[in-house]
Scaffold this active site. Structure first.
Site, mmCIF file in Angstrom:
data_model
loop_
_atom_site.group_PDB
_atom_site.id
_atom_site.type_symbol
_atom_site.label_atom_id
_atom_site.label_comp_id
_atom_site.label_asym_id
_atom_site.label_seq_id
_atom_site.Cartn_x
_atom_site.Cartn_y
_atom_site.Cartn_z
ATOM 1 N N LYS A 156 -63.164 -66.654 -44.089
ATOM 2 C CA LYS A 156 -63.135 -68.100 -44.289
ATOM 3 C C LYS A 156 -63.759 -68.786 -43.085
ATOM 4 C CE LYS A 156 -60.863 -67.909 -48.188
ATOM 5 N NZ LYS A 156 -61.355 -68.495 -49.449
ATOM 6 N N ASP A 193 -67.066 -68.051 -46.511
ATOM 7 C CA ASP A 193 -66.571 -68.955 -47.561
ATOM 8 C C ASP A 193 -66.094 -70.248 -46.913
ATOM 9 O OD1 ASP A 193 -65.318 -70.233 -49.651
ATOM 10 O OD2 ASP A 193 -63.936 -68.590 -50.118
ATOM 11 N N GLU A 236 -70.304 -69.033 -49.506
ATOM 12 C CA GLU A 236 -69.569 -69.384 -50.728
ATOM 13 C C GLU A 236 -69.055 -70.811 -50.627
ATOM 14 O OE1 GLU A 236 -66.820 -66.355 -51.814
ATOM 15 O OE2 GLU A 236 -65.406 -67.752 -52.759
ATOM 16 N N GLU A 294 -65.512 -70.752 -58.367
ATOM 17 C CA GLU A 294 -64.065 -70.784 -58.624
ATOM 18 C C GLU A 294 -63.591 -72.181 -59.014
ATOM 19 O OE1 GLU A 294 -63.144 -69.757 -54.319
ATOM 20 O OE2 GLU A 294 -61.393 -70.940 -54.831
ATOM 21 N N ASP A 344 -64.159 -67.647 -62.622
ATOM 22 C CA ASP A 344 -62.703 -67.626 -62.441
ATOM 23 C C ASP A 344 -62.066 -67.457 -63.819
ATOM 24 O OD1 ASP A 344 -60.362 -68.708 -60.366
ATOM 25 O OD2 ASP A 344 -59.963 -69.182 -62.470
ATOM 26 N N HIS A 383 -64.330 -64.691 -58.717
ATOM 27 C CA HIS A 383 -63.264 -65.151 -57.836
ATOM 28 C C HIS A 383 -61.969 -64.492 -58.270
ATOM 29 C CE1 HIS A 383 -60.004 -68.281 -57.068
ATOM 30 N NE2 HIS A 383 -60.384 -67.922 -55.862
#
Lengths: 430, 430
Positions: free
Chosen positions: B216, B244, B270, B297, B320, B347
């Site tokens: 992240k 992400d 992402e 997602e 997703d 996701h």
């Protein structure tokens, strides 16, 4: 001067019985509002709502209840507070997951944000459009959530737009008070009306001073051609007739259908396809030019409007007062539209949308675009009798609201009579 | 063989206490499910859910209750019924107004649609991925709502894709049963973890057989650079590291930030910006190439995915299982991705998303794309213990589910213990 309580009312009008509001995607709407009243400790109230067409209005009410925890205890006496409140209502990370910034939660935020602006402008003793016009460029810019917009418009760019509109603002305010703002009417064109009613109402609209009317299309091409021909014959070549497909088509189908209506001179084709389809609208616009493309009533946030403008997908931007998160998000959208040179012709009708959105168009004229060229606000002659300060149309124009606030307040007896499911109107139907 | 009752459970896990799942936009998620059980008159059950991160999960439950009227009394013994049910759940005109096809109502539809597929595949005695693989191309195509897609892909085009994948399908089914499907793991990279934990978990991931991990980013650039450098040093150059940002940036900011991470060789970036911003993603991708762009997602429906593909905005499509309206809409998305040649890397994580989405990727391999090249399913090692048929990872790969159904069923004791707000876990916390 803080908000101490929030009341929520599920109010629905059984409009499906008369086919008022019927279109190719929405055959039987019951115009409804998830209605909210903010109570402040200085005695002022703020009224607001989001608009739905029936089922699910209770979910919007429940979402408003959920968001009320961000409102109770909030101060809303000035524009900075209104910016803070808007951001709190749209940025709770857990709730944001449900969108982000779309669907039921965003409709709920719209109701609360609009109610807070109603409260603030009542306190200021001004109708909302004049309250907004009284803000400085800096105050307006601070009300906007600029996240995701900077590739199209920065706060600095917005300031430049607003500053450029400062000269002449007082004159434009006076002009709006004197002459109002141009309207067009959809009342003649609902899909459930027979040809005779369409023709009669179209003639009446012209006699009342409207320069533009709108017809619903998209269910049956031969019906559309016949109705359009009859309406065009009734009003003559000088009146603009827009057509509205309410998202009925795919891209190729939209092009073919509208081409088959071209001989009757449609002014714009509205919602030809999915409101999410930026690229689809751009393709349709390119292929149908010079027929114009309009959309917006179902466009869910400023990021989508930004793209419609960036892609050259629309000729007219049809802002809705309560689909996006209320006044704050609509300030961003007005600024984006001005930046891209696209006229804003708001969506209205439903219940109370006329009452609300004219404030935003009048502010657009006084303080943002500074022009009414090719701008018209939709008007539908439904359900105004339920409001304490209803829209007044004179000679095809919206009269400027004069009562303090956002004109969102419904009469107490209407709220009681049409409360769903236990108001007397619904009990009688059941 | 009709559905006679629908049970809905608001189940939430207090994950915010451990910072599992923390990222730049979602600092304190409580992984939650609006969980539904369909009861059929032949004794079968169908389990499904939509995933949220806490507040508002009750609204998704309420929306499921609202939509249940379209489910009770429905037949769901074959794919045609599942197509009908999906359309009923997404096309009620009054409810559609609240979206359309986005937000709380669409999440609710996802839970019900997924539960119906769970029911149908249990009846067939097959895990969902094998049940889907057993359908004819015509049956698959009939499950899709083609409205708004025909400018990109028609039913005929989809049939051609599915027919082209028929040869070798049995071998691919056997291969999936034997070897599973590649995974990558996000477990090392949550934003709330310190560097030491990131490094330790990254090394463990490689030791466990993963060829890709994810970090992240987006809260603080210097933190990101330090963590990324540490993770890269820990795993070496041969392991893919995706990053992400969870929608944190505007377009220019995304480009600048990722360029500042480029020396550590990110495999993909992402969610660099708003999930609604098709054109923004396209601009970012163009400017950052050869670094790849992934999103999905939070992409709310097939119309948005269509545009991301049309615009060349993504290198990887992150489907997703429960954001769009369940299996039916994901069939459309798999077909669109194949048509545009974009790998689907779903996701997962949250609660139960790994359990669900592997079925869709395995079907994609057997029956749509027929390749695993550059395809990986996200894996996060959280909350699997609550499921009756939890995801099993072996040597960095998802093991093929063998139990009949969609692997959506939570253990009864978990549903009771984590029921919100009155389950014992939440009572203890309160």
């Amino acid at each position: 001067m803080t908000i101490t309580a929030v009341d929520v009312v599920d109010v629905r009008f059984p409009t499906s019985r008369s086919l008022d509001g019927s279109d190719a995607m929405n055959p039987d709407p019951d115009y409804s509002a998830a209605y909210v009243v903010l109570h402040a400790d200085d005695g002022f109230e703020g009224h607001g709502f989001t608009f739905t067409i029936g089922r699910g209005n209770d979910l919007c009410c429940a979402a408003i209840e959920t968001l009320s925890e961000y409102v109770v205890g909030a101060d809303v006496h000035g524009p900075a507070d209104l910016g803070d409140l808007y951001r709190r209502l749209t940025h709770d990370s857990q709730i944001r997951w449900l969108g982000p910034e779309k669907g039921v939660m965003h409709l709920a935020a719209a109701a609360l944000v609009n109610a807070a602006w109603d409260l603030a402008s009542r306190r200021a003793g001004l109708p909302l459009w004049k309250y907004l016009s009284s803000l400085t460029p800096e105050e307006v810019v601070a009300c906007v959530d600029w996240r995701y917009l900077s590739d199209a418009l920065t706060p600095e760019g917005a300031l430049a737009i607003l500053r450029a509109a400062e000269p002449g603002k007082a004159e434009r305010v006076a002009e709006v008070e004197r002459e109002g703002y141009p309207a067009y009417t959809t009342s003649p064109g609902w899909l459930g009306y027979d040809d005779e009613k369409v023709v009669r109402l179209a003639r009446e609209a012209v006699a009342q001073g409207y320069q533009q009317i709108k017809l619903k299309v998209g269910a049956d091409l031969e019906d559309d051609r016949r109705r359009f021909a009859a309406a065009r014959a009734a009003v003559g070549p000088g009146i603009r007739i827009a057509v509205d497909a309410n998202q009925r088509w795919d891209v190729d189908q939209a092009v073919a259908w509208v081409e088959a209506l071209a001989e009757f001179d449609p002014w714009w084709i509205e919602e030809p396809t999915s409101p999410d389809d930026v690229l689809g609208h751009a393709a349709i616009r390119k292929r149908l030019a010079p027929i114009k493309v309009a959309t917006g009533e179902h466009v869910h946030n400023r990021v989508m409007f930004k793209q419609l403008l960036q892609a050259g997908a629309i000729d007219f931007l049809q802002m809705d007062a309560a689909r996006v998160a209320g006044v704050n998000e609509n300030l961003a959208i007005l600024l984006l539209a001005k930046h891209f040179g696209v006229p804003v012709c708001p969506h209205a009708g439903g219940v109370g949308l006329c009452e609300l959105v004219c404030h935003l168009s009048m502010f657009d004229y006084t303080s943002v675009s500074a022009t009414m060229d090719d701008r018209v606000i939709e008007y539908v002659d439904h359900l105004h009798e339920h409001f304490t300060a209803p829209t007044v149309i004179a000679d095809g124009r919206y009269t400027a609201p004069t009562a303090p606030g956002f004109s969102a307040e419904m009469k107490r007896e209407s709220l009681q009579r049409f409360a769903y499911p236990n108001g007397p109107e619904w009990r009688e139907l059941a």
